[in-house]
Scaffold this motif. Structure first.
Motif, PDB file in Angstrom:
ATOM      1  N   GLN A   1      -7.952  -0.958   3.498  1.00 45.96           N
ATOM      2  CA  GLN A   1      -8.195  -0.679   2.086  1.00 45.96           C
ATOM      3  C   GLN A   1      -7.158  -1.351   1.200  1.00 45.96           C
ATOM      4  N   ARG A   2      -5.899  -1.268   1.602  1.00 44.32           N
ATOM      5  CA  ARG A   2      -4.844  -1.843   0.762  1.00 44.32           C
ATOM      6  C   ARG A   2      -4.900  -3.369   0.771  1.00 44.32           C
ATOM      7  N   LEU A   3      -5.139  -3.969   1.936  1.00 44.27           N
ATOM      8  CA  LEU A   3      -5.214  -5.432   1.993  1.00 44.27           C
ATOM      9  C   LEU A   3      -6.426  -5.960   1.237  1.00 44.27           C
ATOM     10  N   ALA A   4      -7.540  -5.243   1.310  1.00 45.42           N
ATOM     11  CA  ALA A   4      -8.724  -5.667   0.545  1.00 45.42           C
ATOM     12  C   ALA A   4      -8.434  -5.657  -0.943  1.00 45.42           C
ATOM     13  N   ASN A   5      -7.671  -4.665  -1.407  1.00 45.69           N
ATOM     14  CA  ASN A   5      -7.312  -4.611  -2.825  1.00 45.69           C
ATOM     15  C   ASN A   5      -6.411  -5.770  -3.217  1.00 45.69           C
ATOM     16  N   PHE A   6      -5.486  -6.125  -2.351  1.00 49.44           N
ATOM     17  CA  PHE A   6      -4.540  -7.200  -2.667  1.00 49.44           C
ATOM     18  C   PHE A   6      -5.164  -8.580  -2.519  1.00 49.44           C
ATOM     19  N   LEU A   7      -5.951  -8.785  -1.467  1.00 47.98           N
ATOM     20  CA  LEU A   7      -6.391 -10.132  -1.099  1.00 47.98           C
ATOM     21  C   LEU A   7      -7.817 -10.447  -1.516  1.00 47.98           C
ATOM     22  N   GLY A   8      -8.622  -9.430  -1.812  1.00 46.45           N
ATOM     23  CA  GLY A   8      -9.999  -9.672  -2.215  1.00 46.45           C
ATOM     24  C   GLY A   8     -10.791 -10.376  -1.129  1.00 46.45           C
ATOM     25  N   PRO A   9     -11.611 -11.390  -1.470  1.00 43.27           N
ATOM     26  CA  PRO A   9     -12.470 -12.056  -0.485  1.00 43.27           C
ATOM     27  C   PRO A   9     -11.695 -12.783   0.613  1.00 43.27           C
ATOM     28  N   ALA A  10     -10.405 -13.037   0.395  1.00 44.67           N
ATOM     29  CA  ALA A  10      -9.617 -13.718   1.425  1.00 44.67           C
ATOM     30  C   ALA A  10      -9.342 -12.824   2.623  1.00 44.67           C
ATOM     31  N   PHE A  11      -9.558 -11.514   2.464  1.00 39.63           N
ATOM     32  CA  PHE A  11      -9.298 -10.594   3.569  1.00 39.63           C
ATOM     33  C   PHE A  11     -10.549 -10.432   4.426  1.00 39.63           C
ATOM     34  N   ASP A  12     -10.372 -10.658   5.710  1.00 40.13           N
ATOM     35  CA  ASP A  12     -11.453 -10.489   6.680  1.00 40.13           C
ATOM     36  C   ASP A  12     -10.996  -9.469   7.712  1.00 40.13           C
ATOM     37  N   PRO A  13     -11.558  -8.251   7.705  1.00 44.48           N
ATOM     38  CA  PRO A  13     -11.105  -7.239   8.665  1.00 44.48           C
ATOM     39  C   PRO A  13     -11.309  -7.636  10.118  1.00 44.48           C
ATOM     40  N   GLU A  14     -12.234  -8.568  10.373  1.00 43.05           N
ATOM     41  CA  GLU A  14     -12.444  -9.008  11.744  1.00 43.05           C
ATOM     42  C   GLU A  14     -11.302  -9.887  12.240  1.00 43.05           C
ATOM     43  N   ARG A  15     -10.439 -10.328  11.339  1.00 44.21           N
ATOM     44  CA  ARG A  15      -9.282 -11.142  11.718  1.00 44.21           C
ATOM     45  C   ARG A  15      -7.974 -10.379  11.530  1.00 44.21           C
ATOM     46  N   LEU A  16      -8.056  -9.079  11.394  1.00 48.77           N
ATOM     47  CA  LEU A  16      -6.872  -8.230  11.330  1.00 48.77           C
ATOM     48  C   LEU A  16      -6.684  -7.551  12.689  1.00 48.77           C
ATOM     49  N   VAL A  17      -5.529  -7.780  13.312  1.00 43.32           N
ATOM     50  CA  VAL A  17      -5.191  -7.137  14.576  1.00 43.32           C
ATOM     51  C   VAL A  17      -3.977  -6.248  14.337  1.00 43.32           C
TER      52      VAL A  17
END
Length: 575
Positions: free
Chosen positions: A72-88
């Motif tokens: 949730q926090r990364l999506a707020n900061f990064l917007g479309p650049a954040f891909d949860p499938e690439r977060l480990v």
């Protein structure tokens, strides 16, 4: 060339007497700090594509509450650049880190309860480290090296040799050589900039249990000491604010303590401050091997980054016969903890007394016979499926239906004096704090990341040596279908990723019902189910991104807020 960034941030949790996570012991409470706990982040991007975000924390586990908050926090900061499938998100599995970080009920009992302030601090440290790594990202080379511990290096031993030796692909090992019954290799990914190694990611499986459950201080244990030692060496060599991540591979049946003749006597001699010194020495072995491997030889990794992630309900997965010894009806079941889980491990973490464990096993078998010989029409299909899946496990706790030796938790007749955790379980159940809350997670995240011609299988929980080997081979066979230009030449495994749900043993190991088999929650076909689903997920990676059809919609159900409130911020017992 990759654009790479790295950073570390302290996890700002003050010891306040809450129990630490790992040993599950009521008395194992945090009263001080031996070494700071960190969030260590590494980010990698190829061309202008969305980056891989990798973060390893000095914790015993990653939970759904952590990952959800970070996303949730990364999506707020990064917007479309954040891909949860690439977060480990992964962890070192130190047993000397904060507890109370899961919204599911069971593993928080000794804390006691859920501590949202701990989770908030972890989310903040994770996001701060990842965002700082992104901000500092610059071009660099990505290298892969591999080292191997020589036999004289006392760093790891197999603690479940009886189970390990059941596997048909291994050469049986006797108790005097349990150090051979594990994967002694260490793959190391590293970022080089200006001719200098600046950051690294090591994958070697060994429990972070050098420090035992009689110590009351936060500590990074062997993996934390390895990171600090490697970072100091890299800084001395000229690296700028280096980051060294020592994550876990197949640690499920691997101990940092000697296992063999005289093991208990040798462990008893290691007490107090000696445990911290031992953890430091074990970590130094890991740091030295990682740096030596990079100095000796490495290959450059080049190519795009990709990733897939899918949540699946493992309380009802069917395993393909190819992974289940030809069994056409191999299925998992609701999670169940065996007597062997509560009995603990002989050196790292003993549990209930042996006599009590024998009595519990007898009661479990009696209950099983009664249920299967005199079933009610409504219960018969359920118990037939449950016991077929759970096999020869002596079930003590049915975590899915919330029964202990057949008794609903609200009606437990065990006296409070039996164990403080039992008293807390009864109190929470009778307060209605567990009515609709899961005791353990069953909807689990499966993830595969690719970096050029290297793939990393990111698994929840703890895989044994041979279970992890079989899973890597399964994924490698599927990824071999990729075009030659993007062919995967190496498959790595990283465990304790994105969620914690106990252990995964092989079918053969499960039959021995050592601690690891007792903590393989979804039954004897658990590994076969993981192989089935990871094979399918790897198959999606062989397709163009727009043609992939893996499940992106399933997520774990929300824990009822009212019940969570009843289990949150409970006062820890005083000295």
């Amino acid at each position: 060339m990759y654009t790479a960034g790295w950073a570390r941030r302290p996890i700002a949790i003050e010891p306040q007497g809450y129990a630490m996570h790992g040993y599950g012991q009521w008395h194992h409470r945090a009263r001080g700090v031996e070494t700071s706990l960190y969030s260590r982040a590494l980010t990698l991007a190829w061309d202008d594509d969305r980056p891989l975000l990798f973060c390893c924390l000095d914790l015993g586990y990653i939970t759904r509450a952590m990952r959800k908050g970070v996303c949730q926090r990364l999506a707020n900061f990064l917007g479309p650049a954040f891909d949860p499938e690439r977060l480990v998100l992964t962890c070192t599995h130190t047993h000397s880190g904060p507890g109370g970080c899961a919204q599911e009920g069971l593993y928080n009992l000794v804390t006691p309860g859920y501590v949202p302030e701990h989770v908030d601090a972890i989310i903040e440290a994770t996001c701060d480290a990842l965002l700082a790594a992104l901000d500092s990202a610059q071009p660099g080379r990505l290298l892969l090296a591999e080292g191997r511990f020589g036999e004289p290096v006392e760093v790891a031993w197999n603690r479940a040799l009886k189970a390990y030796n059941r596997n048909p692909e291994v050469i049986p090992v006797d108790r005097r050589h349990s150090h051979r019954a594990l994967d002694r290799s260490m793959p190391v990914l590293a970022v080089e900039r200006d001719g200098q190694i600046q950051a690294l990611l090591s994958l070697f499986g060994v429990h972070a249990t050098c420090v035992g459950n009689q110590q009351g201080r936060y500590d990074g244990d062997n993996k934390g000491y390895a990171a600090l030692a490697a970072e100091a060496s890299l800084a001395e060599a000229g690296a700028t604010e280096p980051v060294a991540i020592f994550a876990q591979a197949t640690a499920g049946d691997v101990s940092p303590h000697y296992h063999g003749p005289g093991q208990n006597r040798r462990r008893r001699r290691l007490r107090g401050r000696a445990e911290y010194r031992y953890a430091r020495r074990n970590g130094q072995h890991q740091a030295s091997l990682a740096l030596a491997a990079l100095a000796a030889a490495s290959v450059e990794i080049r190519g795009p980054i990709d990733g897939v992630l899918s949540y699946l309900d493992f309380s009802q997965r069917r395993a393909a016969p190819a992974f289940a010894n030809g069994e056409p009806d191999a299925c998992t079941s609701e999670p169940c903890h065996g007597v062997a889980f509560f009995a603990g491990t002989p050196v790292d973490g003993p549990g209930m007394p042996r006599a009590l464990a024998r009595m519990a096993a007898l009661l479990s078998r009696r209950l099983k016979r009664r249920r299967l010989s005199r079933p009610s029409p409504s219960d018969s299909p359920h118990y037939q499926r449950l016991y077929r899946s759970q096999g020869n496990k002596d079930i003590l706790l049915e975590a899915g239906s919330k029964r202990l030796l057949g008794q609903p938790l609200r009606q437990l007749r065990l006296p409070d004096v039996a164990d403080p955790a039992v008293a807390e379980l009864k109190r929470q159940a009778r307060a209605g704090a567990l009515d609709h809350s899961p005791l353990v997670p069953s909807v689990l995240p499966l993830q595969i990341i690719t970096l050029g011609n290297v793939a990393m299988v990111c698994c929840p929980g703890e895989f044994t040596t041979v279970a992890g080997q079989r899973l890597r081979e399964t994924v490698a066979r599927q990824l071999a279908r990729l075009p030659s230009a993007t062919a995967i030449e190496r498959v790595l495994i990283c465990t304790y990723c994105n969620e914690y749900m106990g252990y995964v043993t092989t079918f053969e190991e499960y039959q021995a019902q050592c601690y690891e088999g007792g903590h393989t929650l979804y039954g004897q076909w658990t590994l076969a189910a993981f192989q089935t689903e990871f094979s399918a997920l790897a198959g999606e990676l062989t397709k163009p991104a727009g043609a992939r059809q893996h499940d992106r919609d399933t997520v774990p159900a929300e824990v009822p807020a009212r019940e969570l409130a009843l289990r949150s911020n409970l006062a820890p017992p005083q000295r």
